[in-house]
Design a protein around this motif. Structure first.
Motif, mmCIF file in Angstrom:
data_model
loop_
_atom_site.group_PDB
_atom_site.id
_atom_site.type_symbol
_atom_site.label_atom_id
_atom_site.label_comp_id
_atom_site.label_asym_id
_atom_site.label_seq_id
_atom_site.Cartn_x
_atom_site.Cartn_y
_atom_site.Cartn_z
ATOM 1 N N VAL A 246 0.844 -1.184 0.000
ATOM 2 C CA VAL A 246 0.000 0.000 0.000
ATOM 3 C C VAL A 246 0.883 1.239 0.000
ATOM 4 O O VAL A 246 1.761 1.369 0.835
ATOM 5 C CB VAL A 246 -0.870 -0.003 1.272
ATOM 6 N N LYS A 247 0.658 2.124 -0.959
ATOM 7 C CA LYS A 247 1.432 3.372 -0.970
ATOM 8 C C LYS A 247 0.557 4.474 -0.379
ATOM 9 O O LYS A 247 -0.429 4.892 -0.972
ATOM 10 C CB LYS A 247 1.834 3.716 -2.411
ATOM 11 N N HIS A 248 0.918 4.892 0.828
ATOM 12 C CA HIS A 248 0.130 5.934 1.483
ATOM 13 C C HIS A 248 0.592 7.314 0.999
ATOM 14 O O HIS A 248 1.776 7.512 0.711
ATOM 15 C CB HIS A 248 0.293 5.850 3.003
ATOM 16 N N ASN A 313 -6.119 7.460 4.112
ATOM 17 C CA ASN A 313 -5.900 7.023 2.738
ATOM 18 C C ASN A 313 -6.976 6.060 2.237
ATOM 19 O O ASN A 313 -6.818 5.424 1.202
ATOM 20 C CB ASN A 313 -4.528 6.361 2.619
ATOM 21 N N GLY A 314 -8.021 5.926 3.031
ATOM 22 C CA GLY A 314 -9.122 5.077 2.598
ATOM 23 C C GLY A 314 -8.970 3.605 2.934
ATOM 24 O O GLY A 314 -9.694 2.766 2.418
ATOM 25 N N TYR A 315 -8.016 3.279 3.800
ATOM 26 C CA TYR A 315 -7.829 1.878 4.187
ATOM 27 C C TYR A 315 -8.302 1.647 5.614
ATOM 28 O O TYR A 315 -8.635 2.596 6.331
ATOM 29 C CB TYR A 315 -6.350 1.493 4.101
ATOM 30 N N GLN A 316 -8.278 0.368 5.998
ATOM 31 C CA GLN A 316 -8.588 0.025 7.376
ATOM 32 C C GLN A 316 -7.310 -0.356 8.113
ATOM 33 O O GLN A 316 -6.334 -0.789 7.504
ATOM 34 C CB GLN A 316 -9.535 -1.188 7.412
ATOM 35 N N GLY A 317 -7.340 -0.184 9.434
ATOM 36 C CA GLY A 317 -6.205 -0.583 10.255
ATOM 37 C C GLY A 317 -6.640 -1.602 11.281
ATOM 38 O O GLY A 317 -7.800 -1.625 11.700
ATOM 39 N N LEU A 388 -7.546 -3.787 4.031
ATOM 40 C CA LEU A 388 -6.669 -3.613 5.185
ATOM 41 C C LEU A 388 -5.363 -2.964 4.734
ATOM 42 O O LEU A 388 -4.682 -3.462 3.849
ATOM 43 C CB LEU A 388 -6.396 -4.990 5.797
ATOM 44 N N GLY A 389 -5.010 -1.835 5.332
ATOM 45 C CA GLY A 389 -3.795 -1.130 4.920
ATOM 46 C C GLY A 389 -2.656 -1.205 5.917
ATOM 47 O O GLY A 389 -1.487 -1.079 5.559
ATOM 48 N N LEU A 390 -2.996 -1.410 7.200
ATOM 49 C CA LEU A 390 -1.959 -1.402 8.231
ATOM 50 C C LEU A 390 -2.302 -2.392 9.336
ATOM 51 O O LEU A 390 -3.433 -2.436 9.815
ATOM 52 C CB LEU A 390 -1.824 0.001 8.841
ATOM 53 N N VAL A 391 -1.304 -3.175 9.704
ATOM 54 C CA VAL A 391 -1.472 -4.104 10.807
ATOM 55 C C VAL A 391 -0.478 -3.728 11.899
ATOM 56 O O VAL A 391 0.715 -3.610 11.645
ATOM 57 C CB VAL A 391 -1.191 -5.549 10.348
#
Ligand code: ADP
Ligand code: MG
Length: 688
Positions: A246-248, A313-317, A388-391
């Motif tokens: 994912v490029k934030h 950025n429109g993702y979930q964490g 999902l963008g970040l764990v």
């Protein structure tokens, strides 16, 4: 001619039939190669033979003497004891064996022996239990003066391993066989001036002298660490070049708002860590970053901002914590920081009802929830994310690498942030987390007072608890941690109950106490924790379930019963539960253990408050195997390297591995070798 000696079954050696092969299998030895990689645990230097009168109590020593008498007695408990009396010009010594009658037929008066073993001096008399014996005639004709001592078992005695090893080493040295190639690239061998593999494998067992032994060991330590590092470097590179994650985008409005509204200014270390994280997240390569920060150094806020960034950025964490208590605590902290700015959060643990769970799962899948915080419940198969963008995983050493990987697999190469409050010595971090980038938060937020730490014996217990009561009367709260019972949560829980009963009937008689242990239902635990957090419970008697991350700023006293059972790192973690607010805090270690090393360990923690320094000391004192107390940290047992002693070689090997450009064939060899060395642990470290 033998083509494949290395992988030849051990039965090939003389003296190994099916029975012995089965015994060797218990040591993990099936092939000649595995035998040769069964390295000595230590060596006996036999070039210095002492007279009996000069032997030192407690040391492993070697001496030459003549048999004067052989006898067998029966002990009061029915054990058969063979005793052999030997002497030289300076004195007498007794050798003894239990239940090994055959020994008495092997030696006769007049025989000259070379005897090695641990010397026991009992009122002037010298005794050696279960010594290693060689006939003096054979000893003088034998090649080596430095004798290897192997990890042996009852089944496979020392002399047998030595005999087989001699055979294996001779064959190995002399035969022309194709299968055991050099494992290190030629330029590395010459640059680091390393001994070649064949010579090293023979010399590690039967060195001509101490210098040769040192070179052989250096070569094999280098090899082990180098191959391990190659594996880790490869993992990292593979991740860098083949995965696009994912490029934030650079920080936008949401992150700016949250940043601006923080109730404090970030410390320098926090700011630097945050910059590292932001840079990683803005890159296409998936972030693989470990944040190491001492307890209370403020890691949560880093996670909060990173999560906000992915949401922006429109993702979930997702954030995973090892216990429900912690997951909920993080949920509340993050909700306070993020929810006012429109971030939608949910918590997912094992205890929420089916109905709520279904709803949360639906919301996660549909992208209605932005950030979910949970326990292992997060990695269940039915948890699906929209994108999902970040764990983030907190307190990483409690999770297996596989669990971490399962959470990552729920997204398309999400960024990954691993946070740990157990400072890991640098050498260990390089070995275990070699594939992760590391940020360190060393500095604590300003205004923290050091926690006054004392070590006390139980005859001062009254005073200690009276002090605790005083603190409670002044409005503060107290933790009491019960002795650690390794491997048995049940016994540990029982001991906690006992201490709870005792304290609430004595010192804490008129005070509200709470009990917390691992055998309680999670609802009970939560209720107790909540009552402690709001100040209703004054004294919390607990097992190590409170070790990780719990935050109750009004608690100022931490009493640790049986403190000698804990390692430094763990004591430091426990101590970190206090000193989180404005009040002066205390940590009192109770122990009656007078063992010198234990006393020293407890002394160290009263003097040092820096978790990183403590971690280094702990590693030195307890060795890598004991360091975390359990196997969960994914550290493979190294065959020969010792990361405390071999730091220098580790750094060289790491540099060398980073400079090596590995061909696929070479990597394949690395992979196979590591697999054969580490077995099960291999997949923990490498299969991500
Ligand atoms: P840990 O690293 O142990 O997870 P936390 O993130 O729980 O630490 O932070 C510990 C406490 O310090 C929290 O109450 C948090 O609000 C506070 N804190 C964090 N960073 C700072 C800072 N820069 N200045 C002051 N207080 C801070
Ligand atoms: Mg924390």
């Amino acid at each position: 001619m033998l083509q494949k000696l290395w992988s030849t079954k051990i039965q090939f050696l003389k003296g190994v039939g099916p029975a012995n092969a089965a015994k060797l299998a218990k040591l993990g030895i099936f092939t000649v190669g595995q035998l040769l990689e069964h390295y000595p645990r230590r060596y006996e230097d036999r070039s210095q033979l002492k007279p009996i009168a000069k032997l030192t109590d407690g040391l492993y020593e070697t001496f030459r003497a003549v048999v004067v008498n052989v006898s067998e007695l029966k002990s009061s408990r029915g054990l058969k004891i063979v005793k052999i009396a030997v002497r030289d010009e300076s004195g007498l010594a007794q050798l003894s064996w239990f239940n090994q009658s055959y020994i008495k037929n092997k030696y006769k008066p007049g025989m000259e022996l070379v005897i090695s073993g641990k010397i026991q001096r009992r009122m002037g008399a010298i005794e050696v239990n279960k010594p290693d014996i060689e006939l003096a005639a054979e000893f003088s004709s034998g090649s080596g003066r430095i004798a290897p001592v192997y990890p042996a078992t009852e089944d496979v005695p020392q002399w047998q391993i030595r005999m087989l090893m001699q055979q294996a080493a001779d064959t190995f040295q002399n035969s022309e066989f194709a299968d055991q190639k050099e494992t290190l690239p030629a330029d590395i061998i010459s640059y680091y001036k390393l001994m070649n593999r064949r010579e090293a494998l023979v010399s590690i067992h039967f060195p001509a002298n101490m210098e040769v032994l040192a070179e052989a060991r250096r070569r094999l330590v280098f090899e082990e660490l180098y191959l391990l590092q190659c594996g880790l470097v490869y993992l990292k590179q593979k991740n860098k070049y083949t995965c696009s994650g994912v490029k934030h985008a650079p920080d936008g409005e949401l992150v700016a708002k949250i940043h601006k509204n923080l109730p404090f200014a970030l410390t320098n270390d926090q700011s630097q860590t945050l910059r590292d994280v932001q840079t990683d997240m803005e890159d296409t390569t998936p972030m693989q970053r470990l944040v190491q920060g001492d307890v209370g150094s403020g890691k949560t806020v880093i996670a909060a901002i990173a999560l906000a960034k992915t949401v922006e950025n429109g993702y979930q964490g997702a954030m995973m914590a090892p216990t429900e208590i912690l997951a909920e605590q993080h949920y509340h902290t993050l909700a306070k920081l993020l929810a006012p700015h429109g971030v939608r959060l949910a918590v997912l643990t094992g205890k929420i009802t089916r109905r709520v769970r279904d709803e949360v799962l639906y919301n996660i899948k549909e992208g209605i929830i932005d950030v979910v915080i949970g326990t292992h419940a997060l990695i269940q198969d039915d948890v699906e994310f929209k994108h999902l963008g970040l764990v983030v995983t907190d307190e990483q050493h409690r999770f297996g690498v596989r669990q971490r990987a399962r959470l990552e697999a729920k997204g398309q190469q999400p960024d990954m942030l691993v946070m740990t409050a157990t400072p890991i010595p640098r050498t260990m971090a390089l070995t275990v987390y070699g594939d992760l980038d590391v940020s360190v938060i060393r500095e604590l937020p300003p205004g923290r007072q050091p926690i006054a730490t004392y070590s006390r014996s139980n005859d001062r217990r009254d005073k200690v608890y009276s002090f605790a009561v005083e603190q409670i009367k002044a409005g503060r709260q107290v933790y009491v941690v019960c002795p650690l019972v390794q491997e048995s949560e049940k016994i540990e829980a029982q001991s906690a109950v006992k201490i709870y009963d005792e304290l609430s009937a004595t010192f804490f008689e008129n005070l509200k106490c709470g009990l917390l242990h691992g055998k309680m239902k999670s609802q009970e635990k939560d209720a107790i924790m909540a009552a402690f957090a709001c100040g209703e419970i004054k004294a919390l008697i607990a097992t190590t379930v409170i070790e990780v991350g719990v935050n109750v700023p009004n608690a100022t006293v931490m009493i640790i019963e049986g403190a000698d059972r804990f390692g430094l790192a763990q004591l430091h973690q426990l101590r970190g539960r206090v000193g989180r607010g404005e009040h002066k805090s205390y940590c009192i270690l109770l122990s009656d253990n007078t063992n010198e090393e234990t006393v020293e360990r407890l002394q160290i923690i009263t003097q040092i408050s820096d978790g990183f320094v403590l971690a280094e000391k702990d590693l030195l004192l307890r060795g890598p195997g004991q360091f975390f107390g359990t196997n969960q940290h994914g550290m493979p047992d190294l065959k020969i390297a010792d990361i405390v002693r071999d730091t220098g070689i580790l750094l060289e090997a790491r540099r060398a591995a980073q400079q090596t450009i590995c061909t696929p064939e070479y990597l394949d060899m690395v992979w196979q070798t590591l697999k054969s060395w580490f077995g099960e642990k291999f997949s923990m470290v490498f299969c991500r």
